[in-house]
Design a protein around this motif. Structure first.
Motif, PDB file in Angstrom:
ATOM      1  N   HIS A 113      27.602 -60.110-153.367  1.00 35.34           N
ATOM      2  CA  HIS A 113      26.759 -60.928-154.238  1.00 35.34           C
ATOM      3  C   HIS A 113      26.545 -60.314-155.617  1.00 35.34           C
ATOM      4  N   SER A 114      27.069 -59.131-155.839  1.00 32.20           N
ATOM      5  CA  SER A 114      27.098 -58.554-157.172  1.00 32.20           C
ATOM      6  C   SER A 114      28.035 -59.376-158.054  1.00 32.20           C
ATOM      7  N   ARG A 115      27.796 -59.354-159.357  1.00 29.61           N
ATOM      8  CA  ARG A 115      28.673 -60.060-160.279  1.00 29.61           C
ATOM      9  C   ARG A 115      29.921 -59.255-160.616  1.00 29.61           C
ATOM     10  N   SER A 116      30.026 -58.047-160.120  1.00 27.59           N
ATOM     11  CA  SER A 116      31.257 -57.288-160.327  1.00 27.59           C
ATOM     12  C   SER A 116      32.420 -57.997-159.645  1.00 27.59           C
ATOM     13  N   ASP A 117      33.614 -57.856-160.211  1.00 24.26           N
ATOM     14  CA  ASP A 117      34.796 -58.514-159.641  1.00 24.26           C
ATOM     15  C   ASP A 117      35.692 -57.546-158.875  1.00 24.26           C
ATOM     16  N   TYR A 118      35.148 -56.391-158.502  1.00 27.36           N
ATOM     17  CA  TYR A 118      35.900 -55.446-157.678  1.00 27.36           C
ATOM     18  C   TYR A 118      34.913 -54.640-156.849  1.00 27.36           C
ATOM     19  N   SER A 119      35.434 -53.940-155.856  1.00 26.45           N
ATOM     20  CA  SER A 119      34.607 -53.077-155.020  1.00 26.45           C
ATOM     21  C   SER A 119      35.386 -51.830-154.669  1.00 26.45           C
ATOM     22  N   VAL A 120      34.738 -50.674-154.773  1.00 28.81           N
ATOM     23  CA  VAL A 120      35.393 -49.437-154.341  1.00 28.81           C
ATOM     24  C   VAL A 120      35.451 -49.356-152.815  1.00 28.81           C
ATOM     25  N   TYR A 121      34.788 -50.294-152.134  1.00 27.69           N
ATOM     26  CA  TYR A 121      34.820 -50.347-150.661  1.00 27.69           C
ATOM     27  C   TYR A 121      35.670 -51.518-150.155  1.00 27.69           C
ATOM     28  N   GLU A 122      36.494 -52.078-151.009  1.00 31.99           N
ATOM     29  CA  GLU A 122      37.291 -53.246-150.643  1.00 31.99           C
ATOM     30  C   GLU A 122      38.078 -52.993-149.358  1.00 31.99           C
ATOM     31  N   GLY A 123      37.879 -53.900-148.371  1.00 27.15           N
ATOM     32  CA  GLY A 123      38.621 -53.829-147.115  1.00 27.15           C
ATOM     33  C   GLY A 123      38.030 -52.908-146.067  1.00 27.15           C
ATOM     34  N   MET A 124      36.952 -52.207-146.388  1.00 33.74           N
ATOM     35  CA  MET A 124      36.322 -51.310-145.411  1.00 33.74           C
ATOM     36  C   MET A 124      35.625 -52.139-144.338  1.00 33.74           C
TER      37      MET A 124
END
Length: 483
Positions: free
Chosen positions: A421-432
């Motif tokens: 729900h953050s407006r960021s378009d990436y995550s350093v935890y993507e796929g975890m």
């Protein structure tokens, strides 16, 4: 308004036991056996197969934060950032106030508090940032006024970065005043001169690719600053809190000083425990998304950080949530894209306000490193104790706010941008993939999130938290340890 949480296991910082919770008008009224209560006109919350945890407290967030260069601000405002926090089980945050040029820190605080009052979905407070000019102007007078009138129980000091870095005389004066006023000094501990020298060397050889941000922040800069901050605080009899410890060497410095009795406390962040330089060094431009300060270091640092958590040397887990976007969004100025091919132009920060509890449960509890009780301690109880919220937040006890998580330890979830729900378009935890997550999130007895989604209309319901710590007695110089 009455509600009862039945059939769950209550988890505190020291115990886990089967019990029911009775909530009246947003406050925990009783903990025990619901068979002994009159449950007429009481809403029942079924917590079967779940744990009852206190709502998380994140004492390190940056919402609507304008970067020092002024060219952009974080993507999350108070509404989007606190809704993300709620969905992940965080029910209280402490953000920051920086005074812009020409504005006093008191007025900046009042203006920022008003904005959060309008938009925040969870309860909130602030750490004012001590300006480098504090030795020469009335900033400390204004900070003392905030402590006395607004319940501000912590001040932030930067030991690095042009425009933010304070000198040792400001640290000494601020630490001494903080001790007198019951204020906890929190410190970004990096030696600014070492960082500036490292950056200059990299720039001079055009060695500024995105992943080289790590080289600009040598671990020795963090190690030295931790040592100096602790000794300066000890000189004036003050506590000191070190934020976002990222280097194993810095964690060992905290441990060394703690072992000899120094009153130093420390925080680390999930990104330093679960993400590593090896994950982004070969990514090219996307590595810009991992830029934060101190940096996400080599995987070899993580063992020291986990050891410090397990031994109680690191006290809390914050996020340092500073969400930016990789790709341009029309309603935001350029963000991480500013650092394409040149880390010195990239805004610092990674998102994580929503993922914090789930990442720490997976990496800590599910892995066997931490007990559920220690998880509660570092994510809720210790933050409340250290930052002046004890008795109201951070623990499921009678008289406390009913900030309650119905936590399902078997609710697997895959983290990533698609569900965040953050407006960021990436995550350093993507796929975890995480094995536990909050089924229901309550703030002061009110349901604010369910199965990772916010309840409609929660923006603006958060309340400002006045905080209180006890002042410390002055110590004669001859009695101070280390002299």
């Amino acid at each position: 308004m009455r509600s009862a949480f039945l059939h769950g296991d209550v988890v505190t910082a020291s115990a886990r036991f089967r019990a029911d919770l009775l909530v009246v008008d947003g406050v925990i009224a009783a903990i025990g056996d619901s068979a002994e209560w009159d449950l007429a006109d009481t809403e029942i919350v079924d917590a079967t197969d779940c744990l009852l945890l206190p709502g998380g407290i994140d004492t390190h967030t940056h919402l609507e934060h304008r970067v020092a260069s002024g060219h952009t601000r974080t993507a999350d405002d108070f509404e989007s950032g606190t809704i993300a926090a709620a969905c992940g089980g965080t029910t209280s945050i402490i953000d920051f106030v920086r005074a812009p040029a020409g504005v006093g820190i008191y007025d900046a605080f009042i203006e920022r508090r008003a904005r959060a009052d309008e938009a925040s979905a969870v309860d909130f407070s602030f750490h004012p940032i001590v300006p480098p000019t504090a030795a020469d102007d009335d900033s400390f007078d204004q900070l003392v006024r905030l402590a006395r009138e607004e319940g501000v129980a912590s001040w932030k000091f930067f030991m690095a970065y042009p425009g933010s870095m304070v000198t040792d005389d400001v640290l000494l004066r601020g630490f001494a005043l903080g001790r007198e006023e019951g204020v906890l000094p929190i410190v970004h501990a990096e030696n600014g001169h070492l960082v500036a020298d490292a950056i200059q060397q990299l720039v001079s050889t055009d060695d500024v690719a995105e992943h080289r941000h790590l080289a600009a922040h040598p671990a020795i800069a963090e190690e030295e600053a931790v040592n100096r901050a602790v000794l300066l605080a000890e000189r004036v009899g003050s506590d000191v809190f070190i934020v976002h410890v990222s280097a194993g060497a810095a964690a060992r410095e905290v441990a060394r000083h703690r072992a000899r009795g120094a009153r130093v406390f420390a925080e680390t962040c999930p990104q330093y425990l679960t993400v590593a330089y090896e994950d982004y060094r070969d990514l090219g431009f996307p590595a810009v998304g991992y830029i934060c300060s101190p940096p996400i270091r080599e995987r070899s640092n993580q063992a020291d950080l986990w050891d410090a958590i397990e031994r109680g040397v690191i006290d809390t887990i914050g996020t340092d949530h500073a969400a930016f976007t990789l790709e341009h969004q029309d309603d935001l100025p350029p963000q991480k894209a500013s650092g394409r091919g040149n880390f010195t132009a990239a805004p610092n920060g990674v998102p994580g306000i929503e993922e914090r509890l789930m990442v720490m449960w997976e990496a800590g509890v599910a892995s066997g490193r931490l007990s559920p009780e220690r998880f509660v301690e570092i994510t809720a109880t210790a933050p409340a104790r250290l930052f002046g919220l004890e008795g109201r937040k951070g623990a499921l006890v009678p008289g406390a706010d009913a900030d309650i998580l119905v936590w399902d330890p078997a609710a697997a979830r895959t983290l990533g941008v698609a569900t965040a729900h953050s407006r960021s378009d990436y995550s350093v935890y993507e796929g975890m993939t995480v094995s536990g997550s909050p089924r229901l999130v309550f703030s002061r007895g009110e349901l604010i999130a369910e199965n990772g989604e916010p309840v409609d209309g929660i923006a603006g319901r958060g309340t400002y938290l006045r905080r209180k710590r006890e002042a410390l007695p002055a110590l004669p110089i001859t009695e101070r340890k280390g002299n």
